[in-house]
Design a protein around this motif. Structure first.
Motif, mmCIF file in Angstrom:
data_model
loop_
_atom_site.group_PDB
_atom_site.id
_atom_site.type_symbol
_atom_site.label_atom_id
_atom_site.label_comp_id
_atom_site.label_asym_id
_atom_site.label_seq_id
_atom_site.Cartn_x
_atom_site.Cartn_y
_atom_site.Cartn_z
ATOM 1 N N PHE A 43 4.867 5.122 3.211
ATOM 2 C CA PHE A 43 5.576 3.523 3.382
ATOM 3 C C PHE A 43 6.370 3.613 2.985
ATOM 4 C CE2 PHE A 43 0.938 3.807 3.735
ATOM 5 C CZ PHE A 43 0.125 4.019 4.620
ATOM 6 N N GLY A 44 7.280 4.260 2.101
ATOM 7 C CA GLY A 44 8.813 3.432 1.881
ATOM 8 C C GLY A 44 8.948 3.169 0.707
ATOM 9 N N GLY A 45 7.671 3.433 -0.168
ATOM 10 C CA GLY A 45 8.227 3.047 -1.677
ATOM 11 C C GLY A 45 8.630 3.693 -2.138
ATOM 12 N N SER A 46 8.752 4.130 -3.918
ATOM 13 C CA SER A 46 9.345 4.499 -4.687
ATOM 14 C C SER A 46 8.134 5.370 -5.537
ATOM 15 C CB SER A 46 9.527 4.209 -6.393
ATOM 16 O OG SER A 46 10.980 2.615 -5.419
ATOM 17 N N PRO A 47 7.914 6.925 -4.844
ATOM 18 C CA PRO A 47 6.422 7.723 -5.426
ATOM 19 C C PRO A 47 6.310 7.121 -7.210
ATOM 20 C CG PRO A 47 7.897 9.122 -3.945
ATOM 21 C CD PRO A 47 8.378 7.317 -4.732
ATOM 22 N N VAL A 48 7.421 7.264 -7.465
ATOM 23 C CA VAL A 48 6.902 7.276 -9.011
ATOM 24 C C VAL A 48 6.018 6.358 -9.769
ATOM 25 C CG1 VAL A 48 9.112 6.022 -10.240
ATOM 26 C CG2 VAL A 48 7.799 7.314 -11.710
ATOM 27 N N ILE A 49 6.673 4.925 -8.705
ATOM 28 C CA ILE A 49 5.951 3.844 -8.737
ATOM 29 C C ILE A 49 4.180 3.735 -9.138
ATOM 30 C CG2 ILE A 49 5.422 1.045 -8.378
ATOM 31 C CD1 ILE A 49 8.752 1.294 -8.265
ATOM 32 N N GLY A 50 4.481 4.498 -7.724
ATOM 33 C CA GLY A 50 2.627 5.330 -6.966
ATOM 34 C C GLY A 50 2.241 5.491 -7.648
ATOM 35 N N ILE A 51 2.756 6.564 -8.408
ATOM 36 C CA ILE A 51 2.097 7.382 -9.637
ATOM 37 C C ILE A 51 1.351 6.877 -10.860
ATOM 38 C CG2 ILE A 51 2.747 9.308 -11.456
ATOM 39 C CD1 ILE A 51 4.425 10.689 -9.373
ATOM 40 N N VAL A 52 2.284 5.780 -11.153
ATOM 41 C CA VAL A 52 2.377 4.632 -12.347
ATOM 42 C C VAL A 52 1.540 4.025 -12.005
ATOM 43 C CG1 VAL A 52 3.031 3.451 -14.185
ATOM 44 C CG2 VAL A 52 4.195 5.116 -13.818
ATOM 45 N N LEU A 53 1.123 3.774 -10.543
ATOM 46 C CA LEU A 53 0.668 2.629 -10.681
ATOM 47 C C LEU A 53 -1.241 2.851 -10.071
ATOM 48 C CD1 LEU A 53 -1.061 -0.604 -9.438
ATOM 49 C CD2 LEU A 53 -0.179 0.479 -7.335
ATOM 50 N N GLY A 54 -1.355 3.981 -9.693
ATOM 51 C CA GLY A 54 -2.660 4.912 -9.213
ATOM 52 C C GLY A 54 -3.190 5.740 -11.095
ATOM 53 N N PHE A 77 -0.558 1.197 0.215
ATOM 54 C CA PHE A 77 0.188 0.966 1.062
ATOM 55 C C PHE A 77 0.630 -0.459 1.067
ATOM 56 C CE2 PHE A 77 -0.906 -2.201 4.561
ATOM 57 C CZ PHE A 77 0.053 -1.761 5.897
ATOM 58 N N ILE A 78 0.131 -1.621 0.388
ATOM 59 C CA ILE A 78 0.894 -3.059 0.135
ATOM 60 C C ILE A 78 1.592 -2.782 -1.143
ATOM 61 C CG2 ILE A 78 0.514 -4.494 -0.946
ATOM 62 C CD1 ILE A 78 -3.034 -4.902 -0.098
ATOM 63 N N GLY A 79 1.646 -2.053 -1.995
ATOM 64 C CA GLY A 79 3.008 -1.493 -3.286
ATOM 65 C C GLY A 79 4.249 -1.522 -2.507
ATOM 66 N N ALA A 80 4.162 -0.226 -1.595
ATOM 67 C CA ALA A 80 5.342 -0.116 -1.168
ATOM 68 C C ALA A 80 6.024 -0.798 -0.290
ATOM 69 C CB ALA A 80 5.386 1.112 -0.570
ATOM 70 N N LYS A 81 5.172 -1.681 0.596
ATOM 71 C CA LYS A 81 5.559 -2.414 1.497
ATOM 72 C C LYS A 81 6.250 -3.999 0.452
ATOM 73 C CE LYS A 81 4.722 -0.902 5.156
ATOM 74 N NZ LYS A 81 5.751 -0.400 5.832
ATOM 75 N N PHE A 82 5.688 -3.801 -0.655
ATOM 76 C CA PHE A 82 6.556 -5.248 -1.825
ATOM 77 C C PHE A 82 6.975 -5.138 -2.489
ATOM 78 C CE2 PHE A 82 5.913 -7.407 -5.813
ATOM 79 C CZ PHE A 82 5.230 -8.916 -5.338
ATOM 80 N N GLU A 83 7.427 -3.535 -2.339
ATOM 81 C CA GLU A 83 8.291 -3.106 -3.117
ATOM 82 C C GLU A 83 9.764 -3.587 -2.566
ATOM 83 O OE1 GLU A 83 10.293 0.869 -5.121
ATOM 84 O OE2 GLU A 83 8.231 1.037 -3.998
ATOM 85 N N ARG A 84 9.689 -2.997 -1.232
ATOM 86 C CA ARG A 84 10.171 -2.656 -0.259
ATOM 87 C C ARG A 84 10.438 -4.542 -0.465
ATOM 88 N NH1 ARG A 84 9.650 0.604 4.885
ATOM 89 N NH2 ARG A 84 11.495 0.138 5.030
ATOM 90 N N ILE A 85 9.851 -5.363 -0.169
ATOM 91 C CA ILE A 85 10.288 -7.303 -0.133
ATOM 92 C C ILE A 85 11.346 -7.154 -0.797
ATOM 93 C CG2 ILE A 85 9.347 -9.177 0.200
ATOM 94 C CD1 ILE A 85 7.259 -7.841 2.036
ATOM 95 N N ILE A 86 10.594 -6.917 -2.193
ATOM 96 C CA ILE A 86 11.706 -7.248 -3.296
ATOM 97 C C ILE A 86 12.907 -6.576 -3.583
ATOM 98 C CG2 ILE A 86 11.390 -7.391 -6.157
ATOM 99 C CD1 ILE A 86 8.366 -7.145 -5.874
ATOM 100 N N ARG A 87 12.907 -5.498 -3.048
ATOM 101 C CA ARG A 87 14.053 -4.070 -3.949
ATOM 102 C C ARG A 87 15.233 -5.733 -2.433
ATOM 103 N NH1 ARG A 87 13.012 0.187 -4.601
ATOM 104 N NH2 ARG A 87 13.545 -0.076 -6.257
ATOM 105 N N LYS A 88 15.126 -6.185 -1.159
ATOM 106 C CA LYS A 88 15.642 -6.558 -0.178
ATOM 107 C C LYS A 88 16.451 -7.928 -0.869
ATOM 108 C CE LYS A 88 13.487 -4.718 3.845
ATOM 109 N NZ LYS A 88 13.265 -4.423 5.454
#
Length: 466
Positions: free
Chosen positions: A180-191, A236-247
């Protein structure tokens, strides 16, 4: 025999030359090509390419079936001849071309789970081998008893078999962030946060030996070991949220603010909202699946075994990955596997019948390797190269799958893993089930073979196909 480079050259020529090919990629068995003009493809020439086992259009791509291993080598030679590799954006657009919302959702679900299946396959094989090595009958061959097995060795096998499922949410969240276009390493830590040892272990809570933590006086919080949906939704939500913040964050503050805000917000949402809600939903899905598999008279096996390969053709079979992962994570066994393997074996049986009955050397050369591929767990060459082309073999393959699936259900076969079937799948049944597993596959193959040989094919069909 032509070299792979010569075959690659033949592929390019049959597809209308380099100027007609936009890009190329591949999957486990197929070379996937995007062309500018479909009318320039010489399909007869494609069918005559050495090692090619069939071709068809799907999801905006012209797909040539070469089979496992071979396709990687052909792809390498095609790209060496100057054909561009397909970009991730092109792949995504082509996959979604012509699909409705439901089909796109299932495709996305599959994109998340496919990358983590290899480690789950390996874990299942480890479980099977551990089961074999700890059997009294096997130990007796070496003059040993279960008590002779080293405690340290058993601990090591536990590390091999438990790690993937203990940290499953981290794998799912990583893959979800990536898709979903986020940073995979953030996904690992969140998981990993979802299975942090500081939280009550989900399995111990389920066993009643540990109580959940109650937050804000009404929210029960536990670790989410073995869960899938909470991590998927969080990803899913985290990747979208990360992209919103990054913009919205200045570039010089991105490294500081984006991961901090993403993990802070998503950890709160995941542990206190997403986790409790979707874990409850996941439990409902799991209970419904178990209920279905417990229906009497092998009904579940008949239905699932009979329809599985039809679902594979439609491309929405990825949804079953979720169910199999859930069964393994929560019950330790996978009754789906034995049912599904019957459907795979049966398609191979139908293709074998075509190969045995036809007098066409070309069709024999296609059918026999496709049969072997099916018996190794990959049915695409058999289905698209032979069975669907002549229709009846495919239908009789479905019948064989239904009969074998019903028998597997009646025998209560339960695999220790997922995603390997037929011959490789024997590694998931290295216990008292192995004889019954072989019997189920033999019945599925025999039913499909006999029906196809007697009523499903004659060489007259070849003339109709041309």
């Amino acid at each position: 025999m032509a070299t792979n480079k010569e075959i690659a050259s033949d592929v390019i020529k049959a597809l209308g030359g380099k100027e007609n090919i936009q890009s190329v990629t591949h999957c486990a068995t197929r070379l996937r090509v995007i062309v500018h003009d479909k009318d320039k493809i010489n399909e007869e020439a494609v069918e005559g390419i050495e090692k090619a086992k069939g071709a068809f259009f799907n999801s905006g791509q012209y797909q040539i079936i070469f089979g496992t291993g071979t396709v990687n080598k052909i792809y390498e030679e095609v790209t060496n001849l100057g054909i561009a590799e397909q970009s991730s954006q092109e792949t995504k657009e082509q996959k979604n071309e012509g699909k409705n919302g439901f089909q796109r959702a299932i495709r996305t679900f599959g994109d998340v789970f496919v990358p983590i299946i290899p480690v789950l396959v390996a874990t299942g094989l480890f479980m099977g081998l551990r089961g074999l090595l700890t059997q009294e009958q096997v130990l007796a061959v070496f003059g040993l008893v279960p008590e002779d097995i080293s405690a340290n060795f058993l601990l090591y096998t536990q590390v091999l078999t438990d790690t993937a499922f203990a940290f499953l949410p981290a794998l799912v969240a990583w893959s979800s962030f990536k898709v979903f276009g986020g940073s995979p390493v953030i996904g690992i830590v969140l998981g990993l946060m979802l299975v942090n040892p500081a939280l009550p272990n989900a399995y111990e809570v389920a066993a009643g030996t540990v109580d959940p933590i109650t937050m804000f006086g009404f929210i029960p919080v536990v670790g989410y070991q073995g869960t899938v949906l909470p991590a998927f939704i969080a990803g899913f939500i985290g990747a979208k949220f990360e992209r919103i913040i990054r913009k919205r964050v200045p570039e010089y503050l991105d490294l500081l603010i984006t991961p901090f805000a993403t993990l802070l917000v998503m950890s709160i949402l995941s542990l206190f909202v997403i986790g409790p809600v979707f874990h409850s939903l996941e439990t409902v899905v799991l209970d419904a699946t178990i209920w279905l598999l417990q229906l009497p008279f092998g009904i579940a096996g008949l239905v699932i075994g009979g329809l599985n390969q039809l679902i594979v053709v439609t491309g929405v079979h990825h949804i079953f990955n979720f169910l199999e992962v859930q069964l393994l994570a929560n019950t330790g066994v996978n009754p789906y596997n034995a049912i599904i393997t019957s459907s795979v074996a049966a398609q191979g049986g139908a293709t074998l019948a075509v190969g045995m009955k036809t007098k066409s050397k070309k069709l024999k050369a296609l059918a026999f390797p496709s049969t072997l591929s099916a018996f190794l767990g990959i049915t695409e060459p058999a289905i698209f190269g032979v069975n669907l082309r002549y229709v009846k073999p495919f239908l009789f393959g479905l019948v064989g799958g239904g009969v074998g699936g019903m028998l597997a259900d009646l025998l209560n076969l339960e695999g220790s893993g997922m995603s390997v079937t037929v011959i490789p799948g024997t590694l998931l049944y290295l216990n008292e089930q192995i004889i019954w597993y072989i019997l189920v596959n033999a019945v599925a193959i025999a039913v499909a073979f006999v029906l196809t040989y007697m009523f499903g094919f004659s060489d007259k069909e070849i003339a109709k196909d041309q």
